[in-house]
Design a protein around this motif. Sequence first.
Motif, PDB file in Angstrom:
ATOM      1  N   LEU A  66       0.832  -1.200   0.000  1.00 35.78           N
ATOM      2  CA  LEU A  66       0.000   0.000   0.000  1.00 35.78           C
ATOM      3  C   LEU A  66       0.871   1.256   0.000  1.00 35.78           C
ATOM      4  CD1 LEU A  66      -2.837   1.118   0.009  1.00 35.78           C
ATOM      5  CD2 LEU A  66      -2.821   1.017   2.487  1.00 35.78           C
ATOM      6  N   ALA A  67       1.929   1.274   0.803  1.00 27.34           N
ATOM      7  CA  ALA A  67       2.829   2.433   0.851  1.00 27.34           C
ATOM      8  C   ALA A  67       3.507   2.647  -0.502  1.00 27.34           C
ATOM      9  CB  ALA A  67       3.878   2.250   1.942  1.00 27.34           C
ATOM     10  N   ARG A  68       3.946   1.567  -1.151  1.00 22.74           N
ATOM     11  CA  ARG A  68       4.582   1.678  -2.472  1.00 22.74           C
ATOM     12  C   ARG A  68       3.580   2.192  -3.495  1.00 22.74           C
ATOM     13  NH1 ARG A  68      10.038   1.131  -3.021  1.00 22.74           N
ATOM     14  NH2 ARG A  68       9.918  -0.153  -4.862  1.00 22.74           N
ATOM     15  N   TYR A  69       2.366   1.681  -3.436  1.00 19.34           N
ATOM     16  CA  TYR A  69       1.335   2.113  -4.379  1.00 19.34           C
ATOM     17  C   TYR A  69       1.017   3.599  -4.197  1.00 19.34           C
ATOM     18  CZ  TYR A  69      -3.062   2.445  -6.845  1.00 19.34           C
ATOM     19  OH  TYR A  69      -4.064   2.838  -7.696  1.00 19.34           O
ATOM     20  N   LEU A  70       0.890   4.037  -2.952  1.00 17.34           N
ATOM     21  CA  LEU A  70       0.561   5.438  -2.696  1.00 17.34           C
ATOM     22  C   LEU A  70       1.705   6.377  -3.061  1.00 17.34           C
ATOM     23  CD1 LEU A  70      -1.401   5.097   0.655  1.00 17.34           C
ATOM     24  CD2 LEU A  70      -2.334   5.522  -1.623  1.00 17.34           C
ATOM     25  N   SER A  71       2.943   5.910  -3.022  1.00 15.66           N
ATOM     26  CA  SER A  71       4.069   6.761  -3.401  1.00 15.66           C
ATOM     27  C   SER A  71       4.328   6.750  -4.900  1.00 15.66           C
ATOM     28  CB  SER A  71       5.331   6.341  -2.648  1.00 15.66           C
ATOM     29  OG  SER A  71       5.756   5.063  -3.057  1.00 15.66           O
ATOM     30  N   LEU A  72       3.640   5.899  -5.636  1.00  9.06           N
ATOM     31  CA  LEU A  72       3.834   5.783  -7.081  1.00  9.06           C
ATOM     32  C   LEU A  72       3.531   7.085  -7.817  1.00  9.06           C
ATOM     33  CD1 LEU A  72       4.501   3.883  -9.445  1.00  9.06           C
ATOM     34  CD2 LEU A  72       2.094   3.249  -9.491  1.00  9.06           C
ATOM     35  N   GLY A  73       2.483   7.804  -7.425  1.00  9.49           N
ATOM     36  CA  GLY A  73       2.107   9.042  -8.098  1.00  9.49           C
ATOM     37  C   GLY A  73       3.178  10.109  -8.013  1.00  9.49           C
ATOM     38  N   SER A  74       3.726  10.328  -6.827  1.00  9.36           N
ATOM     39  CA  SER A  74       4.772  11.345  -6.682  1.00  9.36           C
ATOM     40  C   SER A  74       6.053  10.911  -7.387  1.00  9.36           C
ATOM     41  CB  SER A  74       5.038  11.646  -5.206  1.00  9.36           C
ATOM     42  OG  SER A  74       5.471  10.492  -4.539  1.00  9.36           O
ATOM     43  N   TRP A  75       6.352   9.620  -7.387  1.00 17.44           N
ATOM     44  CA  TRP A  75       7.516   9.105  -8.094  1.00 17.44           C
ATOM     45  C   TRP A  75       7.384   9.341  -9.598  1.00 17.44           C
ATOM     46  CZ3 TRP A  75       7.878   4.636 -11.324  1.00 17.44           C
ATOM     47  CH2 TRP A  75       9.182   4.251 -11.651  1.00 17.44           C
ATOM     48  N   LEU A  76       6.194   9.052 -10.153  1.00 16.62           N
ATOM     49  CA  LEU A  76       5.965   9.287 -11.577  1.00 16.62           C
ATOM     50  C   LEU A  76       6.008  10.777 -11.916  1.00 16.62           C
ATOM     51  CD1 LEU A  76       3.209   6.683 -12.493  1.00 16.62           C
ATOM     52  CD2 LEU A  76       5.543   6.789 -13.364  1.00 16.62           C
ATOM     53  N   ASP A  77       5.480  11.632 -11.036  1.00 15.56           N
ATOM     54  CA  ASP A  77       5.558  13.084 -11.252  1.00 15.56           C
ATOM     55  C   ASP A  77       7.012  13.535 -11.319  1.00 15.56           C
ATOM     56  OD1 ASP A  77       2.829  13.417 -11.358  1.00 15.56           O
ATOM     57  OD2 ASP A  77       2.651  14.043  -9.255  1.00 15.56           O
ATOM     58  N   ARG A  78       7.849  13.022 -10.421  1.00 17.30           N
ATOM     59  CA  ARG A  78       9.270  13.372 -10.412  1.00 17.30           C
ATOM     60  C   ARG A  78       9.949  12.915 -11.695  1.00 17.30           C
ATOM     61  NH1 ARG A  78      12.538   9.940  -9.082  1.00 17.30           N
ATOM     62  NH2 ARG A  78      14.740  10.333  -9.086  1.00 17.30           N
ATOM     63  N   LEU A  79       9.668  11.669 -12.117  1.00 13.47           N
ATOM     64  CA  LEU A  79      10.247  11.163 -13.357  1.00 13.47           C
ATOM     65  C   LEU A  79       9.802  11.987 -14.556  1.00 13.47           C
ATOM     66  CD1 LEU A  79      10.200   7.260 -13.282  1.00 13.47           C
ATOM     67  CD2 LEU A  79      12.136   8.791 -13.108  1.00 13.47           C
ATOM     68  N   HIS A  80       8.546  12.357 -14.589  1.00 12.53           N
ATOM     69  CA  HIS A  80       8.019  13.161 -15.691  1.00 12.53           C
ATOM     70  C   HIS A  80       8.709  14.520 -15.743  1.00 12.53           C
ATOM     71  CE1 HIS A  80       5.152  15.947 -17.616  1.00 12.53           C
ATOM     72  NE2 HIS A  80       5.066  14.941 -18.482  1.00 12.53           N
ATOM     73  N   ALA A  81       8.874  15.141 -14.590  1.00 10.27           N
ATOM     74  CA  ALA A  81       9.540  16.447 -14.550  1.00 10.27           C
ATOM     75  C   ALA A  81      10.991  16.330 -15.011  1.00 10.27           C
ATOM     76  CB  ALA A  81       9.479  17.022 -13.133  1.00 10.27           C
ATOM     77  N   LEU A  82      11.688  15.281 -14.581  1.00 12.57           N
ATOM     78  CA  LEU A  82      13.076  15.086 -15.010  1.00 12.57           C
ATOM     79  C   LEU A  82      13.156  14.814 -16.512  1.00 12.57           C
ATOM     80  CD1 LEU A  82      14.535  12.908 -12.100  1.00 12.57           C
ATOM     81  CD2 LEU A  82      15.200  15.242 -12.718  1.00 12.57           C
ATOM     82  N   ALA A  83      12.251  13.983 -17.017  1.00 10.41           N
ATOM     83  CA  ALA A  83      12.244  13.677 -18.453  1.00 10.41           C
ATOM     84  C   ALA A  83      11.977  14.929 -19.271  1.00 10.41           C
ATOM     85  CB  ALA A  83      11.202  12.604 -18.752  1.00 10.41           C
ATOM     86  N   GLU A  84      11.087  15.755 -18.788  1.00 16.67           N
ATOM     87  CA  GLU A  84      10.788  17.007 -19.485  1.00 16.67           C
ATOM     88  C   GLU A  84      11.992  17.948 -19.438  1.00 16.67           C
ATOM     89  OE1 GLU A  84       7.643  19.845 -18.036  1.00 16.67           O
ATOM     90  OE2 GLU A  84       6.571  18.772 -19.631  1.00 16.67           O
ATOM     91  N   TYR A  85      12.641  18.058 -18.300  1.00 14.90           N
ATOM     92  CA  TYR A  85      13.795  18.938 -18.141  1.00 14.90           C
ATOM     93  C   TYR A  85      14.966  18.491 -19.018  1.00 14.90           C
ATOM     94  CZ  TYR A  85      17.711  21.397 -16.018  1.00 14.90           C
ATOM     95  OH  TYR A  85      18.825  22.165 -15.821  1.00 14.90           O
ATOM     96  N   PHE A  86      15.252  17.159 -19.020  1.00 10.83           N
ATOM     97  CA  PHE A  86      16.367  16.640 -19.792  1.00 10.83           C
ATOM     98  C   PHE A  86      16.010  16.381 -21.248  1.00 10.83           C
ATOM     99  CE2 PHE A  86      17.794  14.979 -15.501  1.00 10.83           C
ATOM    100  CZ  PHE A  86      18.804  15.906 -15.352  1.00 10.83           C
ATOM    101  N   ASP A  87      14.728  16.497 -21.576  1.00 13.99           N
ATOM    102  CA  ASP A  87      14.234  16.299 -22.942  1.00 13.99           C
ATOM    103  C   ASP A  87      14.561  14.891 -23.464  1.00 13.99           C
ATOM    104  OD1 ASP A  87      12.888  17.036 -25.252  1.00 13.99           O
ATOM    105  OD2 ASP A  87      14.711  17.785 -26.223  1.00 13.99           O
ATOM    106  N   ILE A  88      14.220  13.886 -22.658  1.00 15.57           N
ATOM    107  CA  ILE A  88      14.428  12.490 -23.039  1.00 15.57           C
ATOM    108  C   ILE A  88      13.196  11.685 -22.625  1.00 15.57           C
ATOM    109  CG2 ILE A  88      16.946  12.573 -22.843  1.00 15.57           C
ATOM    110  CD1 ILE A  88      16.614  11.117 -20.166  1.00 15.57           C
ATOM    111  N   PRO A  89      13.039  10.476 -23.164  1.00 13.35           N
ATOM    112  CA  PRO A  89      11.913   9.629 -22.750  1.00 13.35           C
ATOM    113  C   PRO A  89      11.997   9.280 -21.270  1.00 13.35           C
ATOM    114  CG  PRO A  89      12.898   8.795 -24.761  1.00 13.35           C
ATOM    115  CD  PRO A  89      13.803   9.884 -24.253  1.00 13.35           C
ATOM    116  N   ILE A  90      10.857   9.139 -20.640  1.00 13.48           N
ATOM    117  CA  ILE A  90      10.780   8.892 -19.201  1.00 13.48           C
ATOM    118  C   ILE A  90      11.481   7.592 -18.793  1.00 13.48           C
ATOM    119  CG2 ILE A  90       8.564   7.684 -19.167  1.00 13.48           C
ATOM    120  CD1 ILE A  90       7.861   9.395 -16.703  1.00 13.48           C
ATOM    121  N   GLY A  91      11.519   6.604 -19.662  1.00 11.73           N
ATOM    122  CA  GLY A  91      12.146   5.332 -19.338  1.00 11.73           C
ATOM    123  C   GLY A  91      13.665   5.385 -19.296  1.00 11.73           C
ATOM    124  N   HIS A  92      14.265   6.479 -19.747  1.00  6.95           N
ATOM    125  CA  HIS A  92      15.725   6.590 -19.769  1.00  6.95           C
ATOM    126  C   HIS A  92      16.280   7.346 -18.576  1.00  6.95           C
ATOM    127  CE1 HIS A  92      16.008   5.962 -24.377  1.00  6.95           C
ATOM    128  NE2 HIS A  92      15.214   5.104 -23.794  1.00  6.95           N
TER     129      HIS A  92
END
Length: 117
Positions: free
Chosen positions: A76-102
């Motif tokens: 449950l804790a991992r599931y609830l933290s998934l949203g903020s983790w994905l937001d962080r990855l999205h922001a980094l991918a946008e900043y570095f201009d690369i796909p989120i999986g990289h």
Amino acid sequence: MEEVEVLTTETAVPRELGLHENKFCTVVLSSSKDDSYFDIYLPKLANFPVLSFSKAKSANTLDVFPWQSQLARKMLARYLSLGSWLDRLHALAEYFDIPIGHIEGDQPLLFARRLVQ
């Protein structure tokens, strides 16, 4: 007498992945196992984009007894933290201009590339 099918992760997970093959889905793995383990035992995973949630051993280990209540809390804790983790990855991918999986594991290299640009 009815025969009951026993489902294991080796049969249930590939079957579920097969049901979603023609849909746009991203798989998020939360495991301390290496990616090669999933290449061998879950080859259908190669048909999906995969993001690896933290591979820290502490996040994926349980005490011997009572492991059920610990497992439920950790999942449950991992599931609830998934949203903020994905937001962080999205922001980094946008900043570095690369796909989120990289993003995972390459952040210093990506930051250096960004500085050069």
